[in-house]
Enzyme design. Structure first.
Site, PDB file in Angstrom:
ATOM      1  CB  ALA A 131      10.027   2.507  -6.745  1.00 45.25           C
ATOM      2  CB  ALA A 132       4.609   0.760  -4.548  1.00 45.00           C
ATOM      3  CB  CYS A 133       5.406   3.909  -9.419  1.00 46.96           C
ATOM      4  SG  CYS A 133       7.012   3.721  -8.658  1.00 46.96           S
ATOM      5  CB  THR A 134       0.251   5.327 -10.439  1.00 49.77           C
ATOM      6  OG1 THR A 134      -0.330   4.549  -9.391  1.00 49.77           O
ATOM      7  CG2 THR A 134      -0.736   5.430 -11.600  1.00 49.77           C
TER       8      THR A 134
END
Length: 363
Positions: A131-134
């Site tokens: 889950a590559a998030c900001t």
């Protein structure tokens, strides 16, 4: 309990390895590209916590059965040898592995979809990875805290099962709200009305598989169920931060929490057994925090710099007029909104405002 926890670790290691092989996220996101597709409001459902746990999700997951099976079949297609054997080992003591009500809720999902419990357990663990998030927390001058979140994921067609769920007891008020996936009973993004909001971002680690294994043998917790536990049980920002700093987690992570009062915004950098850093709002000097997928005190990879553009965009805004619309505009700017963004959510804990849309829809 040790055998079950070891099995969970095996599934997690396999799922993480599979997701990396599928998505190419060695730098979390390798050279993010602009978004390609439309945005759509997430469908809204209600989970009645007064219902038996096995019955809570039936009305939600049943209409999504074709989409869920399509994603599940994709997961199975790319799963390495041993993935489902590891899940099978968990099923002998699913209560010991996950606790209640999560075990019974997954049983209910399996029954409603007419699939095996092992399939549901595997998908619930799989959704925890890559889950590559900001996540951004920001404070308006009047003390109102805003929480923005983009969920980036390389799993195809995930938008088709992305939903917003209001959790409540019977006819009572909504206790907490989450953006999640049909068949996933945990929470990775959510708000407890009038108290706090929370999101998780993936964190890179240099730990070896052996170190991960040792940690997994200690009875640590799955993050999606941990965040839902916090939303369901913790009555305030301070209580949630304390819990999320101390609870033992099966994965390293960043836990981003926003509250209802001035300076109630933190990024908790987690190892599995403790927090190694708690980065706090300190307005007016530090009125916002930006977290992507790297320790905030270290530089980001050159091929995945979403942090600096977000900081630049935030610095161009005015804290005197900052609001939910401002946060939404920041979250939907490239590269924080990119070609693998699944959804964007903006939360305001003091008012309960909750905005959520899927991104990169192709139809």
């Amino acid at each position: 309990m040790t055998t079950v926890t070891l099995s969970i670790f095996c599934v997690i290691a396999i799922a993480s390895q599979t997701a990396h092989a599928m998505s190419g996220f060695d730098a979390i996101i390798n050279d993010p590209q602009p978004a390609n597709g439309s945005s759509k409001p997430t469908p809204v459902y209600t989970v009645d916590l007064n219902l038996p746990a096995e019955d809570r999700w039936t009305h939600i997951v049943t209409p999504y059965r074709p989409q869920i099976l399509k994603i599940l079949n994709f997961m199975k297609k790319i799963a390495p040898e041993g993935a489902f054997e590891a899940v099978t080992a968990i099923l002998g003591d699913i209560e010991g592995a996950f606790g209640q009500p999560w075990a019974d809720e997954m049983r209910g999902v399996a029954k409603a979809l007419n699939i095996s419990l092992g399939d549901v357990v595997y998908t619930n663990l799989y959704y925890e990875f890559d889950a590559a998030c900001t996540s951004i927390v920001a404070q308006q001058t009047n003390g109102t805290i805003y929480h923005g979140r983009n969920m980036d994921y390389g799993l195809p067609n995930l938008q088709a099962v992305t939903i917003q769920v209001n959790f409540k007891y019977g006819d009572g008020p909504v206790l907490y709200t989450a953006t999640t996936y049909a068949s996933f009973v945990g929470v990775l993004t959510g708000i407890r009305n009038g108290a706090f909001s929370v999101s998780i971002n993936k964190r890179q680690t240099n730990a070896s598989m052996w170190e991960n294994l040792i940690d997994a043998l200690k009875g640590y917790h799955v993050i999606g169920f941990t965040l839902r536990t916090a939303l369901q049980n913790e009555p305030s920002f301070d209580d949630a931060v304390l819990y999320l700093r101390q609870v033992k987690l099966i994965t390293v992570s960043y836990l981003i929490v926003a509250g209802t009062k001035a300076n109630q915004g933190v990024v908790i950098t987690r190892e599995r057994d403790h927090a190694i850093d708690v980065w706090r709002l300190n307005a007016p000097n530090r009125w916002f925090l930006v977290e992507t997928n790297y320790d905030h005190w270290r530089p980001v990879p050159s091929n995945d710099d979403r942090r600096d553009p977000a900081n630049q965009h935030m610095n161009k805004t005015d804290p005197n007029t900052f609001n939910a619309s401002t946060m939404w505009s920041i979250m939907t700017m490239y590269p924080n909104l990119n070609n693998v963004t699944i959804y964007t959510t903006v939360m305001v804990p003091s008012t309960g405002q909750y905005l959520s849309e899927t991104q990169n829809n192709q139809q």
